[in-house]
Design an enzyme around this catalytic site. Structure first.
Site, mmCIF file in Angstrom:
data_model
loop_
_atom_site.group_PDB
_atom_site.id
_atom_site.type_symbol
_atom_site.label_atom_id
_atom_site.label_comp_id
_atom_site.label_asym_id
_atom_site.label_seq_id
_atom_site.Cartn_x
_atom_site.Cartn_y
_atom_site.Cartn_z
ATOM 1 N N LYS A 198 9.939 0.232 2.702
ATOM 2 C CA LYS A 198 10.957 -0.784 2.832
ATOM 3 C C LYS A 198 10.699 -1.971 1.929
ATOM 4 C CE LYS A 198 10.919 0.230 7.782
ATOM 5 N NZ LYS A 198 10.477 -0.335 9.096
ATOM 6 N N ASP A 207 -1.267 -1.815 -5.364
ATOM 7 C CA ASP A 207 -2.571 -2.243 -4.842
ATOM 8 C C ASP A 207 -3.631 -1.302 -5.442
ATOM 9 O OD1 ASP A 207 -4.560 -3.338 -3.280
ATOM 10 O OD2 ASP A 207 -3.795 -2.665 -1.376
HETATM 11 P P1 5GP Z 1 -1.403 1.418 -2.988
HETATM 12 O O1 5GP Z 1 -1.166 2.877 -2.805
HETATM 13 O O2 5GP Z 1 -1.116 0.914 -4.374
HETATM 14 O O3 5GP Z 1 -2.789 1.026 -2.523
HETATM 15 O O4 5GP Z 1 -0.455 0.664 -1.947
HETATM 16 C C1 5GP Z 1 0.872 0.459 -2.205
HETATM 17 C C2 5GP Z 1 1.631 0.073 -0.963
HETATM 18 O O5 5GP Z 1 0.793 -0.561 0.026
HETATM 19 C C3 5GP Z 1 2.690 -0.961 -1.328
HETATM 20 O O6 5GP Z 1 3.903 -0.341 -1.716
HETATM 21 C C4 5GP Z 1 2.833 -1.730 -0.031
HETATM 22 O O7 5GP Z 1 3.731 -1.070 0.830
HETATM 23 C C5 5GP Z 1 1.435 -1.680 0.574
HETATM 24 N N1 5GP Z 1 0.685 -2.898 0.207
HETATM 25 C C6 5GP Z 1 -0.276 -3.011 -0.724
HETATM 26 N N2 5GP Z 1 -0.739 -4.271 -0.811
HETATM 27 C C7 5GP Z 1 -0.023 -4.978 0.109
HETATM 28 C C8 5GP Z 1 -0.038 -6.370 0.501
HETATM 29 O O8 5GP Z 1 -0.782 -7.215 -0.001
HETATM 30 N N3 5GP Z 1 0.840 -6.714 1.478
HETATM 31 C C9 5GP Z 1 1.680 -5.827 2.080
HETATM 32 N N4 5GP Z 1 2.491 -6.298 3.032
HETATM 33 N N5 5GP Z 1 1.710 -4.518 1.730
HETATM 34 C C10 5GP Z 1 0.871 -4.108 0.755
#
Ligand code: 5GP
Length: 183
Positions: A47, A107
Site C-alpha cells: 500500500k 530498504d
Molecule cells: P526491502 O525489501 O527493500 O527491505 O523492503 C521494502 C519494503 O519494506 C518497502 O516497500 C516498505 O513497504 C517496507 N519498508 C522498508 N523500510 C521502511 C520504513 O522505513 N518504513 C516503513 N513504514 N516501511 C518500510
C-alpha cells in the site's frame, strides 16, 4: 492527518511535503524525457506507494496506464527476507510493455530485486524503477533505481504512504517516530 495530531509521537521530519513535491516534479520531467512517444505502464506496489503513485503520475505528461500489485514478504517484524508472495497480481499482460515500478522506499532491496526479476520474466519491453526513497546503508542486494527521490539514513520512517502498524500513512511529509511509540 497533520503533525499536530501526532502529539509527541513525531521525532523528526526527514523530508517535507514541499521537498517531495519539488523532487517529484524533477523526476516526472526526467521520466517524460526518457519515455518520449511511448506509453508507460506504471506498476504501484500496495500500500505504501499509493501517495507517490498519485502525485508522480499526475505530474507526467506521458501517456500512462496504471496497475497495482500487493506483495508480502516473509520476514521477522519490519525486516524483509526476500522471499516474497504475491497477494494481488497485476491485471495487465506485460508483453511488450514499458513497465515503470513505482515504489515508496528501497530498504534492503530484497523485495524489489525479486519483483524486477518476476516482472522481467513476463516479456515486457523494459522494466525500470522509480522510488521516492532509498536507504543506501541498508542495501543487501544492488537494485538499479533509475529514478530515486531521496537517499535517507537507515532509520524506520513513516508518512506519505508509509505506516507503522497501519498508522501515519496520510501524513504529507516523511518523518521518524519517537522511541516511546515502539515501546
Ligand atoms: P526491502 O525489501 O527493500 O527491505 O523492503 C521494502 C519494503 O519494506 C518497502 O516497500 C516498505 O513497504 C517496507 N519498508 C522498508 N523500510 C521502511 C520504513 O522505513 N518504513 C516503513 N513504514 N516501511 C518500510
Amino acid at each position: 492527518m497533520d503533525s499536530r495530531m501526532m502529539g509527541d509521537d513525531l521525532h523528526s521530519v526527514l523530508v517535507t511535503a514541499q521537498q517531495i513535491d519539488e523532487r517529484l516534479t524533477e523526476l516526472a520531467a526526467a521520466i517524460d524525457a526518457d519515455y518520449a512517444g511511448r506509453e508507460i505502464l506504471l506498476v504501484g506496489v500496495l500500500k505504501g506507494a499509493v501517495m507517490v503513485m498519485a502525485d508522480l503520475s499526475r505530474k507526467l505528461a506521458s501517456d500512462v496506464r496504471m496497475d497495482w500489485m500487493a506483495v508480502s514478504s516473509y520476514g521477522s517484524g519490519t525486516k524483509s527476507s526476500g522471499v516474497v508472495r504475491i497477494v494481488k497480481d497485476l491485471d495487465t499482460d506485460l508483453t511488450g510493455r514499458d513497465v515503470l515500478i513505482v515504489e515508496d522506499i528501497v530498504d534492503s532491496g530484497l523485495t524489489l530485486s525479486w519483483l524486477v526479476a518476476n516482472l522481467r520474466s513476463r516479456g515486457p519491453a523494459s522494466v525500470e524503477i522509480a522510488a521516492l526513497m532509498r536507504k543506501p546503508s541498508e542495501a543487501k542486494v544492488h537494485v538499479d533505481v533509475k529514478y530515486c527521490g531521496f537517499d535517507i539514513p537507515g532509520e524506520f520512517v513513516i508518512g506519505y504512504g508509509l505506516d507503522y502498524a497501519e498508522r501515519y500513512r496520510t501524513l504529507p511529509f516523511v518523518g521518524t517516530l519517537a522511541p516511546h511509540v515502539y515501546a
